[in-house]
Design an enzyme around this catalytic site. Sequence first.
Site: not given
Length: 991
Positions: A58, A60, A182, A432
């Site tokens: 994951h 970001d 997430d 996000h």
Amino acid sequence: MAECRLLCELALLIAVTASAARALPLHAAQRAGDQCGYKSCPATKPSMLNVHLVPHTHDDVGWLKTVDQYFYGGRNYIQHAGVQYILDSVVAELQKDPARRFIYVETAFFFRWWSQQSRSTRNIVTQLVQEGCLEFVNGGWCMSDEASTHYSSVIDQMTLGLRFLNDTFGECGRPRVAWHIDPFGHAREHASIFAQMGYDGFFFGRLDYQDKDRRMKTKEMEMVWRASASLNPPTADLFTGVLPNGYNPPPGFCWDQSCSDDPVQDDPALEDYNVDDLVSRFISISKAQAALYKTNHIVMTMGSDFQYENANPWYKNMDKLIHYVNAQQANGSQVNVLYSTPSCYLQELNLANQTWPLKSDDFFPYADGPHDFWTGYFTSRPALKRYERLSNSLLQTCNQLEVLGGPKSRSGPFGKGDSDTMKRAMAVAQHHDAVSGTEKQHVADDYAKRLAEGWAHCQVLVSNSLSVLSGSEVPRVFCENLNISVCPLTEGSKMFSMNVYNPLARPVSWSVHLPVNGTSYNVTDSSGNVVDSQVLPVSKPTQYIRRGRGYAKYELVFQVQAPPLGFSTYSITLLKTDVTPAEPERRAPVSMENKYLKVTFDPNTGLLSGLTNLETQQSVQLTQNFYWYNASVGNAESSQTSGAYIFRPNSSTPCAVSKKPDISTLQNSVVQEVRQQFSPWVSQVVRLYEGSRELELEWTVGPVPVEDGFGKEVITRFDSNISSAGYFYSDSNGREVLERRKDYRPTWDLTQTEPIAGNYYPINSRAFIKDGKAQLTVVTERSQGVSSIYNGSLEIMLHRRLLRDDYRGVGEPLSEPGEFGNGLVVRGRLLLTLTPPETAADSHRPLAQGLVLQPLLSFQEGAPKPTSKLEFSALQAALPPAVHLLTLSQWDSESVLLRLEHQYESGESKAFSQPVTLNLQKLFSTLEVLGASEMSLGANQWKENMTRLQWNPSDGEGVEPLWVGLGDPSPWEIILNPMEIRTFLLRVRQR
């Protein structure tokens, strides 16, 4: 064998190069030898529990570090993470065993990495994709936030990522699964968008802890999400699964170099042999997890944040785990472990032919504990939220003018401009931890810097295009600080012109405030007609905010009109008449009104006291004030504090900023104003323009004082005599409206532990309360948090300044320094309408679209040249009121991407909730449409080729279609049904 592989790689390279060179890089046909997608799925064992290991990372696109720092691995003292090394390492490991799998999500990072790779590496990666070893999921430029994003920007960022994957890998690059592991709550409109883009399923990790507990007990962790009340099922139906471990591995089985779990130690002759223990624990965990799900298939996410920088430990240990667990089948074990992907897991669920529970609401608000509601980020960093929304408006204008101006818009008299820089900056901003406001301060600054670079590139393109369309090469000036009365050209010029470009497909009227130093002006429109204008003194709050950036004493105020998808030009000349503009009177007016609205004020306090719709003779008692909640610093119930993510007030009763503000009043033929000063850090202007059906409230908040040791959550609250009975309504990403109810969730029994924060929801464009007689609608210009705590009330959070971190990872309090270091000042607008409920959408939907896509103003010194074209429209006629032109963007040298949207819900409007027919060849005045092909919403598949897995929802029988027998009348004539978005690739040429 090596020679064979080399030849295969060469053949793949030639094929990929040919694909990328096509004039229309669209949905490529799958090659005969490809084994990607569902074809690549490994065999499972029907009689056993199949455990699908999904290796993933994951990543970001900015959070604790900037997107650049994350990619390169810079500033690792903040967080050790380097995405380029993850992709390097994974590609190397996947080549070692064809059974291995890996999924990748964030196209923004993959695009950067791919651009740096050699031809041989690209060959290898392409083959891994064709074989299904490397699979893309989600596929957007980023994994977007779902609370504070507008649907148009979500569609754009998804299109950007999906197009790159399609251009690069063809059909095998197309994601089948949406993957939002997430984001902090999930919006129904996002699910609808994913379904319309052709996704077969959607997986996420976060949902309210009470909802999750119930779903685990009832085996409803997987469902069919009916994501639209208007679109015919299954158009917006999306299979949705909640991942069991968030997005982390099961406890004890994390083998990243950043983890401390024991590896598989399988040599009995060496110390710490642990195979038997690990196998036993893994089988036990698998069975416990399987008890919560409906089929004999479960999924385990093997990875986490920025993992696989060294992929070898992961794959070496997963290889062993698979081997030793499956070896127990010889001893009667019924557990089968395999490398897999979300799409392969999804396929098995589909083949199980189960009936799945149906969900039709959303997953807001999200809480991970009794006092831990993630509802603060609905408002966090309000200035960035506004800048992102303004940037979207400029991007759509930039896209349109790139098409309308032709090639000279990209390289013209003002240099080279482009829309790509802004497209990528806006796509990154949807992340996000970007527009959500949950990033570190230096990362928020980086997002704003990227948007500013996008503005600069788009402004060159816009100048070039307007030069082509108007015939004027006089340099243009864009004044980005008009909201605080700063524009050097208008402040010092005696004669100038103003171009008003309207990106909407309908005519608009817009109120303009220009900073000036003269006292009397002549304003004329494109036809030479004099426009009524007035000069007002600049307010003291505005003077304070702008400091030394501007020196205008006055504002020139007038109304402008602009044609659909076009511009009009206004000429402004300083007059020699020496007139002193009237100063505001220091009094509270009894009322102000135009022919549509009457607004009353309390003569004792100067606060708003009532609103009357003069057309319908509806009247409501309505008061408005500003309050703040003190932010919790923890108490006996919980140590949880307010922060970037979490909203937790220390009391359910907010403090009023002032019960009696200082009042001054201005009234003239253009606008009536009541200026309210509540405190040194809160002020407001209540405006009623001549000819407007809505009331404008321009609020200014900040710097928020925190000297008392408490952070503050600042709100404005409207209290009325509307009998709302605990219900209120908010939009989902700017589109469909959802009903909200205090202390209630539609699909589970809520135990309310935070009576304020637990009742907050996100709004992107509007919220309202209503009863049988009247509806009060508040239209916003950015994403914010909203609630209705009391009957007849609506409160909107405007600003947050906090002194504590909320322990969700960001590691710093949300206390933005602002330009002068003493705290951020934010200014914004709210529009209020009062209407009968049955006709309310007829006003609030156009109002909301008008704030999302607002006119772009540009200025030129001097009078327009006689040869200049002063008015222009790219449409043959305005589109019908129900239709919104969502996208007009250059695709390649001969084609443009067009999205047309029906902007009303089914049954929402008597006048406009009906199908609309349009002729594609009769849309544009300057473009000749030579061909049209319909595509999926994501523009990466031909619509005719789009197929999706079918599911059996619990109410699957007896679903009546809303619209029947409404096929397109002809290849050129299309029908839009309520809430439908249709996407076309048009082959065009300039007329």
